[in-house]
Design an enzyme around this catalytic site. Sequence first.
Site, short mmCIF file in Angstrom:
data_model
loop_
_atom_site.label_atom_id
_atom_site.label_comp_id
_atom_site.label_asym_id
_atom_site.label_seq_id
_atom_site.Cartn_x
_atom_site.Cartn_y
_atom_site.Cartn_z
N GLY A 29 46.03 7.40 10.60
CA GLY A 29 46.07 8.87 9.53
C GLY A 29 47.96 8.59 9.78
O GLY A 29 48.63 8.04 9.84
N ASN A 30 48.61 9.34 9.64
CA ASN A 30 49.77 9.90 9.84
C ASN A 30 50.31 11.13 9.86
O ASN A 30 49.35 12.23 10.31
CB ASN A 30 50.69 9.58 7.99
N HIS A 31 52.06 11.85 10.25
CA HIS A 31 52.10 13.20 10.88
C HIS A 31 52.28 13.61 9.44
O HIS A 31 52.65 14.23 9.61
CB HIS A 31 53.02 12.04 11.21
N ALA A 97 51.09 12.03 1.66
CA ALA A 97 51.40 11.29 2.10
C ALA A 97 49.96 10.09 2.46
O ALA A 97 49.14 10.48 3.47
CB ALA A 97 52.23 11.14 3.87
#
Length: 220
Positions: A29-31, A97
């Site tokens: 995943g990402n922030h 994102a």
Amino acid sequence: MTKKSFKGITVLLTAGPTYEPIDPVRFIGNHSTGKMGYALAECFAQQGARVQLVSGPTNQIAQHPHITVTPVTTADQMYAAAKVLAPQAAILVFAAAVADYKPKTPSDKKIKKSGNELTIELVKNVDIAAELGKQKRPGQFSVGFALETDNESAHAREKLHKKNLDMIVLNSLNDPGAGFRHDTNKITVIEEDAITAFALKPKSEVAQDIISLIWERLYG
Ligand code: CTP
């Protein structure tokens, strides 16, 4: 000044991160927090639009009754949902994102620890903005985001063309207070023949700046 109204307009927005499963308990995943996307959804709805918000996993809550949220987890799910909703939308905003890669074959059982190294094979995810850019109909207006660390304007301009966007909102990681995990953002909006730079401000005000510019281009 007259109110910039989007009454009768449907906006499709993607927001938040995507999670790509490795096994039943782990993911890539990402922030992304989804804050910018949800701020845009709220702002569009307050100005009269119907908003279809396709959202990856986030703690954000859409408040306005004219926002319909389709919750998704992976990029494939986000694309499937957005593809169905896109034809009805006059404005497409890609604020998500999206993970660029996903595990090729997620394990259906928890991967147990063994050996000192683990290699996970990744394959490219669908580029939602680029795919919907190919399917764009005349009059549809699309906006993308780019977070860059170097050669910012050149990279953003490249994405504008590659994804058939009308506008790209550039956040630079070089600007303190901009990007992930901040309540503020500093953006530059890049179009084919215009560059508009804005000051550092709260994400809700950034959303208003972006929306005002979209309104100007469409109806101003
Ligand atoms: N985007 C998308 N689907 C993807 C990747 C990106 O819809 N699979 C959209 C994002 O929502 C954003 C824009 O494309 O509006 C640019 O995203 P970014 O991650 O900066 O671009 P990439 O094409 O992934 O380029 P790179 O990661 O190499 O900089």
